[in-house]
Design a protein around this motif. Sequence first.
Motif, PDB file in Angstrom:
ATOM      1  N   PRO A 187      -5.146  -6.875   6.177  1.00  0.00           N
ATOM      2  CA  PRO A 187      -4.336  -5.718   4.750  1.00  0.00           C
ATOM      3  C   PRO A 187      -5.504  -5.503   4.463  1.00  0.00           C
ATOM      4  O   PRO A 187      -7.048  -6.013   3.911  1.00  0.00           O
ATOM      5  N   PHE A 188      -5.298  -3.596   4.424  1.00  0.00           N
ATOM      6  CA  PHE A 188      -6.770  -3.195   4.450  1.00  0.00           C
ATOM      7  C   PHE A 188      -6.328  -1.869   3.437  1.00  0.00           C
ATOM      8  O   PHE A 188      -7.188  -1.777   2.555  1.00  0.00           O
ATOM      9  N   ASP A 189      -5.606  -1.023   4.094  1.00  0.00           N
ATOM     10  CA  ASP A 189      -5.053   0.597   3.254  1.00  0.00           C
ATOM     11  C   ASP A 189      -3.529   0.559   3.050  1.00  0.00           C
ATOM     12  O   ASP A 189      -3.054   0.543   3.630  1.00  0.00           O
ATOM     13  N   PRO A 190      -4.172   1.479   1.819  1.00  0.00           N
ATOM     14  CA  PRO A 190      -4.557   2.396   0.983  1.00  0.00           C
ATOM     15  C   PRO A 190      -5.361   0.912   0.064  1.00  0.00           C
ATOM     16  O   PRO A 190      -6.755   1.755   0.275  1.00  0.00           O
ATOM     17  N   ALA A 195      -1.968  -2.957   0.972  1.00  0.00           N
ATOM     18  CA  ALA A 195      -1.631  -3.679   2.031  1.00  0.00           C
ATOM     19  C   ALA A 195      -0.814  -4.933   2.353  1.00  0.00           C
ATOM     20  O   ALA A 195       0.146  -5.059   2.730  1.00  0.00           O
ATOM     21  N   ALA A 196      -1.080  -5.935   1.396  1.00  0.00           N
ATOM     22  CA  ALA A 196      -0.966  -6.900   1.861  1.00  0.00           C
ATOM     23  C   ALA A 196       1.027  -6.746   1.035  1.00  0.00           C
ATOM     24  O   ALA A 196       1.605  -8.236   1.305  1.00  0.00           O
ATOM     25  N   ARG A 411      -5.723   7.234  -2.400  1.00  0.00           N
ATOM     26  CA  ARG A 411      -4.918   5.987  -3.068  1.00  0.00           C
ATOM     27  C   ARG A 411      -3.678   7.009  -1.977  1.00  0.00           C
ATOM     28  O   ARG A 411      -3.139   8.176  -2.354  1.00  0.00           O
ATOM     29  N   ARG A 412      -2.488   5.976  -1.386  1.00  0.00           N
ATOM     30  CA  ARG A 412      -1.274   6.977  -1.209  1.00  0.00           C
ATOM     31  C   ARG A 412      -0.221   6.400  -1.186  1.00  0.00           C
ATOM     32  O   ARG A 412      -0.091   4.926  -2.164  1.00  0.00           O
ATOM     33  N   HIS A 413       1.276   6.925  -1.640  1.00  0.00           N
ATOM     34  CA  HIS A 413       2.507   6.783  -1.434  1.00  0.00           C
ATOM     35  C   HIS A 413       3.181   6.751  -0.611  1.00  0.00           C
ATOM     36  O   HIS A 413       2.858   7.420   0.040  1.00  0.00           O
ATOM     37  N   PRO A 414       4.262   6.173  -1.409  1.00  0.00           N
ATOM     38  CA  PRO A 414       5.111   5.613  -0.507  1.00  0.00           C
ATOM     39  C   PRO A 414       5.767   6.523   0.360  1.00  0.00           C
ATOM     40  O   PRO A 414       6.338   7.432  -0.914  1.00  0.00           O
TER      41      PRO A 414
END
Length: 911
Positions: A187-190, A195-196, A411-414
């Motif tokens: 688990p790494f991104d974002p 991620a986890a 940062r990414r958003h759903p």
Amino acid sequence: MHEQGDPNPALSELCRRLETGLARARLNKTELARKTGLGRTTVSEAFQDSEPLPSLETLAALAKALKLPVHELLELRQTAMSAAGPHAVTSGEGPGRPISEWEPHALEVHPAGPSAQQAGSGSPEQRVLPGYVRREHDQVLSDVVRQAGEGLSRMKVLVGSSSTGKTRACWEAVQPLAGKGWRLWHPFDPTRAEAALEDLHRVRPRTVVWLNEAQHYFGDGPSGERIAAAIHSLLIQPERGPVLVLGTLWPEYAAEYTALPVPGLPDPHSRVRELLTDHTLTIPDAFDSSALATADVLAEAGDGLLAGALTRARADGRVTQDLAGAPELLRRYEHGTPASKAVLEAAMDARRLGVGLHIPQAFLTDAAIDYLTDNEYDQLAPDWAEQVFAQLAHLVHGKQAPLRRTTPRPRRHPAGSPPLATAIPSPGPVFRLADYLEQHGRKSRRRLCPPASFWHAAHTHLTDPHALNSLAQEAEDRHRLQWAHYLRHRAADHGHPGAWVRLTEIQERSGDRKGAETLAQQAAVHGYPGALYRLAQIREKAGDGQSAESFFQQAADRGDPHALYRLADMQGRSGARQGVEPLFQRAADCGHPGALYRLTEIREKAGDRQGAETLAQQAADRGDLRVLARLADMRVRSGNREGAETLYQQAADRGHPGALYHLAQIREKAGDREGVETLYQQAADRGHPGSLSHLAEIREKAGDRQSAETLAQQAADRGDLRALARLADMRVRSGDREGAETLYQQAAEKGDYDGALIQLIWWHEEAGDRKGAEALAWQAANKYPSALYRLAEIRAKAGDLESAETLYRHAADLGDRGALARLTEIRERAGDREGAESLYRQAADQGDRGALYLLAREEALDWGGVENLVRLAKNHGDLDTHSLLIRMRERLEKRWPYGLDPDGTPTPPWQ
């Protein structure tokens, strides 16, 4: 012949062949799952003539177990995939990819030496790993991996200092699983924590969950607790297994997460602590003689990387650190220009006081100023900062730079979520300090308070609310009250909820209830969900129960599970039974961990045993097996042994190893020795801490010493370091001191410094062998500084204050904070007020609140310090130890009411 209209004949034929093979093998699907190491759900899905299709790994495992031609099954699967179309759903994929497809450096295994490329090949450079030297911890890790391969979900977190080979050990350990088709997910991104949290529920059987640098998962505030809970659920649900969770941690993070909470203070790591219990494995800092000999063999066989490292690191055994470039990093720091040292020290202080991995360049530039002398500052060139950052970006051996520029992932958003209303301002260029230098700074600079430019730069340039709040707390711990105030307000302005809470507490403690309420209301306006709850607490403490209940109700209406729980608790204490259970039920539905247990307790006490059991089963269905076990405990206390056994068995069947342990204890009291041993063994096989140790004690009492020692050794190998020491204690009580000493020595060698080695030190001292006692204390000192402290205590009690003071100083140098407090006491008792004052200021600089509280006392009546005062209070029935600490803090504030400046001088009055 397939029926007309069959949408996927190949899939139907595949299922038919699997059913035939199952019948021929005379197995059921549960037995097949156990034989293949697959989850029962995965096996069941493979026999369905509809999607999801079985994965390649699943089909290969089934073919092998059922003795079917794997190539024919794979051809049928491929045909079925084509018929299902491009969007066919495949079972067992989940997050991650096959282990064989991973490159170790992509999993953060430290690179060592230069990249290799064949001349004229045009192929990309390949990073070469040095030969691997197996050590004792590798055997423990191999056993864990073997158990996972045999179908049991397992977890192990390797704890060790920077660059000691933790990640490489994990990589080598999982290689046997690669041949069995296991996957690996990192688990790494974002971000690691995000991620986890997003995908842990999607982890499928036969997956390695890779949590390298696990502090980025478990230390991520509330997310860390949620991650720990999700991993716990993953490990205890048989249908989701087998899975293997591997992680790495530095010792200071492991100590922080596993430390027991202070009474009266928040417990931020309760789920993480529970998860890590008996799941950690310590990695030594250095190669011992056996490991060095193995490395020599590999070097002589042509491993150039190991050969070079051995020429440099043989004396201290720090081979892995050398391979990772640590010596050159340290040299670059120690022999750098004054300006480069100043920037690196500012970065070290930032990391050790809680600033994140990515440190803004503007902060480092301004923070470095006061790390320079006046003469050094006068000699700076106009472009000194650009020169320094360029110099520190140069790579050293091992592909590391002392301070490298880095780019944080955006940062990414759903999908479907709205964009942020306002853009987060960029902090400009950011840099990351090399891990080894970070840890070096944590040790070498732990007793230093950063200068004024550091705090000013933090207030000016940092925008991350977590970093600002952490710095505020560190400033408060060092009694730098002015900077704590400013930084905490800035953290609150940037949205840190904990900063609002602390500001409210400070205001309330000062007697300004109105100001505290105003701050809590401001927090509510800023959208902090806990503000109404805090406001209710303020009113409740002020005796305004009606108003408090109103605010708890408002917080509950917004879905705050803690507010719902408090409302239920308040109403229950007031005798209003009618609405209590619905409130507890709502709190449970909103995720409060204790609500279902309280409901269970209410039903049990009311005589509604069936209702209590139903609620306990609900909790178990949600993955919380503790309620079943607690209900069983209640039945034990009420004398209902039969009912307790039934519940413990249900909890055990659902995967709670502690239930088997308690069941064994009930049977043991009933005199069922044969059944007891079986239950303890089963609990041990499921990973319960202490079961093997308890079984060893049973054998010892029965006179079977050889079997007892074997079991204690097994318990120690599985992480129960006290097992051998407990067996040794029994030998002491039986008069066999020689046998006990042998066991204590074995326990100490396995890492039980807290118990076994201290006992050995005491025995040597008691026998007059001071040299032997000191040798043992130093043996433990690097991992357990309090060993020197304990020896110093022995010497002090014997009246040898000179030797005791020397040992206290060594312990303080190694990081034992209590030693500094004791040194201060000795100076005061000797009448050396100036020396004591100097030590108190050192305590302030390193954030040792215990020693500061000693200074705050109006009269030094109790030379044992705060811990002894707390113990004394308990002995006299004063259980409110937190209030005692508060009173001592108030005395400290009388001595330095406005705090200290960064240079240690008292701060003048400020508003």
